[in-house]
Design an enzyme around this catalytic site. Structure first.
Site, short mmCIF file in Angstrom:
data_model
loop_
_atom_site.label_atom_id
_atom_site.label_comp_id
_atom_site.label_asym_id
_atom_site.label_seq_id
_atom_site.Cartn_x
_atom_site.Cartn_y
_atom_site.Cartn_z
CE LYS A 115 -3.71 -2.51 0.07
NZ LYS A 115 -3.11 -3.83 0.01
CD GLU A 197 -4.86 6.30 3.59
OE1 GLU A 197 -4.07 5.84 2.73
OE2 GLU A 197 -5.97 5.82 3.82
NE ARG A 288 -9.28 -9.53 -4.16
CZ ARG A 288 -10.37 -8.90 -3.76
NH1 ARG A 288 -11.47 -8.95 -4.49
NH2 ARG A 288 -10.39 -8.20 -2.64
#
Length: 495
Positions: A115, A197, A288
């Site tokens: 990430k 974050e 995916r």
């Protein structure tokens, strides 16, 4: 004929097998010992045993999946979602074995799987990101937090699905949140790195579906995924009431840029956080097919799994080269073997009775059939109930009707929760965000409604009638003998 090995189980395995057959391809199922009679095994053209119940001894064994492909003659491997679907090492091992991975290149998986590095790539590509900071070795935690500001969220660098995440509202909570998030991330992903974050209050979880072949990257609009419990999605819809055509174009352009930045191929999803002021920020990319892909399929008229299979074989996608617009509205409810009134605790058992709803605009993507055993070894998802309508109101009305028709006995389910949610005025108005269920615990804890109690009573009566039928002795006349044969067949299926 080309064979595709489906390296998964449950509803997504069955979904992929059906797409293979629609494409004129043979499908090879793999299974663990508890899944030897599962629906996906029965639907496939061939099936290969992987091993014991534990995923580490079956669905996560790369070597056994490669052996299964070689033994069955499969040349393509579709990972579904979960298990090995976002493991770059899996895609690389398949390539080394001369097999084709139905998914993106390993480099793209690796680029988006971490990430922190994904955030850097997206910023370089001009995709908006939430303000954040790494917790560098030797750096005081408070210094990193000061760069971000409170409230903030601690996230696992290699994480997903809400694991390794902690909301922090003050400096006093920071050290404990960092320690617990890192510990959970280490256990879940084998990587305890975390980053910070900015936490956006009452943000919406909006994701954009992308599809890429060798020549083009396109987007197929957004999905609203804000109804979550502990970062796990429960209901999804497309489009979103919060997204205007102008915002959709901006989100789509950012998603396409994100996919191009990593050389993406196949179906993928870019997840964004939409703030109340209309600003949006990149969260992560799922490399995916998503659980919630059916709502996009119904609104945009594209079979995403078949497109995955085509792209993996080197064919161009069958999506028009023009701006696409949503047609109608679709809502998906995830039907799980969980008890909403008991903290969504997973349950297990045998499906003693199952009546799946139907009618105009209703789709059921299920992974279990009558008599199947639901175990605690795997994810609790039983299937997805999807409703389409010309408008959101029509889609919701059809979903409410379908939920009322749905009868399932043998395991607890999330159906009562979905009934209450679809009847809630705030949900009906689209006044939702990622903290919606935190403010509305009553939707999960409420006592079973009259419809649920009636369905349980009917299912119990039918299950008892079935049991009595199975206990009847066989007699000599032809009609009774046929009934006895049918009862024996049902007994065999239930064993």
């Amino acid at each position: 004929m080309t064979k595709v090995l489906v390296a998964n189980r449950g509803e997504i395995a069955l979904r992929v097998i059906r797409a293979c057959h629609d494409e004129g391809l043979e499908a090879v199922a793999v299974y663990s010992d508890p899944d030897r009679l599962a629906a996906h095994v029965r639907a496939a053209d061939h099936a290969v045993r992987l091993g014991a119940a534990a995923p580490a001894e079956s669905y996560l064994r790369i070597d056994r999946i490669i052996d299964a492909a070689r033994t069955s003659g499969a040349t393509l491997v579709h990972p579904g979602y979960g298990f090995l679907s976002e493991r770059a090492a899996f895609a690389e091992a398949l390539a080394d074995a001369g097999l084709t991975f139905v998914g993106p290149p390993a480099a793209a998986i690796r680029a988006m799987g971490d990430k922190t590095s994904a955030r850097e790539r997206m910023a370089a590509a001009g995709v908006p990101i939430v303000p954040g900071a790494h917790v560098a070795a030797g750096e005081p935690e408070a210094a990193a937090a000061a760069k971000v500001g409170f409230p903030l969220v601690v996230k696992a660098s290699a994480g997903g699905g809400g694991r390794g995440m902690r909301i922090v509202r003050s400096a006093a909570e920071l050290a404990g949140a960092l320690a617990s998030a890192a510990s959970e991330a280490e256990k879940a992903f084998g990587d305890g790195r975390v980053y910070l974050e900015r936490y956006v209050e009452r943000g919406r979880h909006i994701e954009v579906q992308v599809l890429a072949d060798a020549d083009r990257v396109v987007h197929l609009g957004e999905r609203e995924c804000s109804v979550q419990r502990r970062y796990q999605k429960l209901v999804e819809e497309s489009p979103s009431v919060a997204v205007t055509p102008e915002l959709r174009r901006a989100l789509g352009a950012a998603a396409v840029s994100a996919a191009r930045a990593v050389g993406y191929r196949g179906a993928g999803t870019i997840e964004f956080l939409l703030a109340a002021d209309g600003a949006f920020y990149f969260l992560e990319m799922n490399t995916r097919i998503q659980v919630e892909h059916p709502v996009t399929e119904l609104v945009y008229g594209v079979d995403l799994v078949r497109e995955q299979l085509r792209i993996a074989q080197g064919h161009p996608m069958r999506v028009p080269d023009r701006e696409l617009h949503p047609s109608g509205w679709a809502i998906e409810c995830r039907i799980t073997s969980e008890d909403p009134a008991n903290g969504f605790l997973p349950g297990n058992g045998r499906l003693a009775y199952l009546r799946v709803p139907g009618g105009p605009g209703i789709r059921w993507d299920g992974g279990y059939e009558l008599g199947d055993e639901v175990t605690l070894h795997y994810d609790s998802l039983l299937g997805k109930l999807i409703a389409w309508g010309g408008t959101r109101d029509e889609a919701m009305a059809r979903m409410r009707r379908a939920l009322d028709e749905f009868v399932l006995a043998g395991v607890p389910t999330s159906i009562p929760f979905h009934r209450r949610l679809l009847a809630d005025p705030a949900f009906q108005r689209g006044e939702i965000d990622t903290q919606f269920l935190e403010r509305r615990p009553d939707l999960a804890r409420a006592e079973p409604d009259a419809t649920t109690l009636q369905a349980v009573a009917v299912a119990a009566a039918l299950a008892e009638a079935e049991a009595r039928e199975l206990r009847k002795p066989a007699v000599s006349d032809e009609g009774a003998a046929h009934s006895a044969w049918r009862a024996a067949a049902r007994r065999e299926a239930l064993q």
